[in-house]
Write an enzyme that holds these catalytic residues in place. Structure first.
Site, PDB file in Angstrom:
ATOM      1  N   ASN A   1      -0.440   3.679 -41.364  1.00 12.37           N
ATOM      2  CA  ASN A   1      -1.454   4.708 -41.480  1.00 12.37           C
ATOM      3  C   ASN A   1      -1.402   5.674 -40.300  1.00 12.37           C
ATOM      4  O   ASN A   1      -0.905   6.794 -40.424  1.00 12.37           O
ATOM      5  CB  ASN A   1      -2.832   4.049 -41.600  1.00 12.37           C
ATOM      6  CG  ASN A   1      -3.900   5.026 -42.036  1.00 12.37           C
ATOM      7  OD1 ASN A   1      -3.756   6.234 -41.892  1.00 12.37           O
ATOM      8  ND2 ASN A   1      -4.991   4.519 -42.574  1.00 12.37           N
ATOM      9  N   ASP A   2      -1.853   5.232 -39.142  1.00 10.87           N
ATOM     10  CA  ASP A   2      -1.916   6.148 -38.004  1.00 10.87           C
ATOM     11  C   ASP A   2      -0.550   6.706 -37.613  1.00 10.87           C
ATOM     12  O   ASP A   2      -0.448   7.847 -37.178  1.00 10.87           O
ATOM     13  CB  ASP A   2      -2.551   5.437 -36.805  1.00 10.87           C
ATOM     14  CG  ASP A   2      -3.994   5.045 -37.100  1.00 10.87           C
ATOM     15  OD1 ASP A   2      -4.626   5.749 -37.908  1.00 10.87           O
ATOM     16  OD2 ASP A   2      -4.466   4.048 -36.544  1.00 10.87           O
TER      17      ASP A   2
END
Lengths: 478, 95
Positions: free
Chosen positions: A404-405
């Site tokens: 995600n990040d």
């Protein structure tokens, strides 16, 4: 003082053991020699342990009644420590390794504190110059705080503990630190405190318990994403504590090995923090959640495109160039083996598949490479961020699995984002993006990800293991 | 018996050596190296055994005993976890 280990074979063995430990650590720093580095260090450790045991004063006297009891006690202690550690270390899946490192590390700090405690109880710590009690007590303080903190790190990574926001924690920290400081001084100059009616043994006990609580409280508010930096910091601290207690018991192997770990660990902590785009001070003195909570609330809810796993499999089967971006979700689902199976099937169909591994993919720097290698993915399919980032623009599909990040475009463009400036993989530049994700929630940092709302993005919701299994059966039916 | 300054020199040299050891380590080795250095400070075991051998009375003996147990866990757990992580680098040198 008072431990007399002066015989020549003993000193010579310590010399060789220390050399092996240091060279072993050096070899662990390069991929080519890393594997035999740990073996060198292991041989050094074994040598130091066996020789120390062989030369322990008094315990090998079998003629005098009772003296060998102590030897049996030491052997029992060795077994009691070794067996559970061996068992747990072997059994735990690689994904859970970081928290195991935290707990083994913390126990070393506890051991350093135990040495200091016995030296103080016996009065040996006060026989020489003032340097001895100062170093003994300081080492115990560092070791115990790091022990407490390591327990918290273990519980957090294990998912047994969140990051509670304690109101007024700075005040609590301040008061507790002051108490610990006073107790530290009291232990260095025990003759000053008979007025309180405390014996030296209870003074040491109170000191150690308070330090342990301080370590716990200080670590509590730090988010799980920063745990690698926390564990590495405590690793360095405990190295230092071991070096200090080495001075107290006059053992050169402990002084050198402990100090080297202290220095190496400090630098390693800084490098790790840098790789994760976090500053050391930030990790320790602000919570990740502080900034992220604000960022997560902004913006209206939008719609994500979703896609069925079988459709996604078909899309991939008819593409030519796929870049896989594995993340923590893959590790949690233990799906690395299934993923490799899927990739091999795609390769048989003539699809070019590569893996793009972000430096901090997984939970710790380097963790993902280890997991992929475990599943049998050849090293030459795994690419670093710098090597592959420009290739995304030419790729047909980027398959993002539980990451995600590290693929959040906000890091490139949004100055207000807490992850702004972090190097990310340009997964969004591929012609099509497929994201396997468990739910619609935000990432570990709590930040919403623009990538998931992109026009060329399709979300395949579900546990990575299940989704990939469905993709495999989808491919078989084609 | 080491005097304060000799110990201080050893301390200084060891700190520099430690710094040099990790100065140029690739990111993929950060976690294994942290685990490896965790194993190395398990040398605290030799001190814990010395202390337990000479402990007098039940308080010292119990604390010394706990110390040896904890130090042994550090050594054995540190070795096993590092070895398992590094196993993955077997024969997979890049290109």
């Amino acid at each position: 003082m008072g431990h007399s280990l002066t015989s020549f074979p003993l000193q010579a063995s310590y010399f060789i053991a220390t050399l092996l430990l240091v060279l072993g650590l050096k070899r662990m720093g390069s991929p080519r020699t890393a594997r035999n580095g740990i073996v060198w260090a292991g041989v050094g450790m074994l040598l130091a342990t066996v020789v120390t045991l062989a030369y322990l004063p008094g315990v090998w006297n079998f003629t005098e009644r009772g003296s060998w009891h102590r030897l049996v006690l030491i052997l029992i202690a060795l077994a009691a420590g070794a067996i559970p550690a061996w068992w747990s270390g072997r059994r735990v899946p690689l994904t859970e390794m970081p928290q195991m490192v935290a707990i083994y590390n913390g126990l070393g700090g506890g051991a350093a504190a135990a040495i200091a405690a016995v030296e103080i109880y016996s009065g040996r710590a006060y026989l020489g110059s003032l340097a001895f009690p100062v170093i003994a007590v300081t080492g115990a303080l560092i070791g115990t705080v790091a022990f407490g903190g390591s327990i918290v790190a273990f519980l957090k990574l294990q998912g047994w503990m969140g990051s509670p926001r304690i109101s007024g924690r700075h005040v609590i920290n301040g008061i507790l630190s002051l108490i610990v400081l006073l107790l530290t001084i009291a232990n260095i100059f025990p003759s000053w405190v008979p007025a309180f009616g405390l014996s030296i043994s209870s003074l040491v006990g109170v000191f150690l318990v308070t330090s342990l609580i301080l370590g716990i409280i200080v670590t509590l508010p730090i988010g799980g994403a920063d745990m690698p930096v926390v564990i590495s910091t405590y690793n360095a601290c405990i190295g230092l504590a071991v070096g200090f207690e080495g001075f107290v018991v006059q053992n050169p192997a402990m002084i050198i090995a402990g100090t080297i770990v202290g220095a190496a660990g400090t630098l390693l902590t800084i490098l790790m923090a840098k790789a994760m785009n976090r500053s050391f001070m930030n990790v320790w003195f602000s919570g990740f959640g502080d900034v992220a909570a604000v960022a997560a609330t902004g913006g209206p809810a939008r719609v994500m495109n979703s896609m069925d796993a079988r459709d996604a499999a078909a899309t991939m089967a008819y593409s030519e160039d796929i870049i896989v971006v594995p993340g923590y979700g893959l590790a949690v689902a233990q799906a690395q083996h299934k993923l490799w199976e899927l990739v091999q099937m795609l390769q048989k169909r003539g699809v070019k598949v590569r893996f793009a591994v972000h430096p901090v993919a997984g939970r710790m720097p380097g963790h993902m490479s280890v997991l992929l290698a475990e599943a049998g993915v050849p090293y030459d399919l795994i690419y670093d961020l710098e090597e592959i980032n420009s290739d995304f623009a030419n790729a047909d599909i980027s398959l993002v699995i539980g990451a995600n990040d590290v693929v959040n475009p906000a890091a490139r463009s949004d100055k207000s984002s807490p992850i702004y400036g972090m190097p990310i993989l340009n997964a969004d530049q591929a012609k099509q993006v497929l994201v396997i994700k468990r739910g619609t929630g935000a990432g570990f940092s709590g930040i919403q990800n623009e990538l998931f709302f992109g026009a060329n993005t399709h979300m395949v919701f579900g546990d990575a293991q299940d989704v990939i299994a469905k993709m495999i059966s989808g491919l078989k039916e084609l | 018996m080491m005097t304060g300054f000799v110990a201080l020199y050893i301390f200084l040299m060891a700190a520099i050596a430690g710094y040099e050891i990790v100065a140029r380590v690739p990111v993929i080795l950060h976690t294994p190296l942290m685990s490896g250095s965790n194993f190395v400070h398990g040398i605290v075991l030799v001190g814990a055994m010395m202390v337990l051998a000479e402990a007098q009375g039940s308080l010292q003996v119990s604390v010394g005993f706990v110390g040896v147990v904890m130090a042994t866990s550090n050594v054995v757990g540190g070795y096993v976890s590092t070895e398992r992580m590094l196993e993955m680098f077997h024969g997979k040198e890049k290109k």
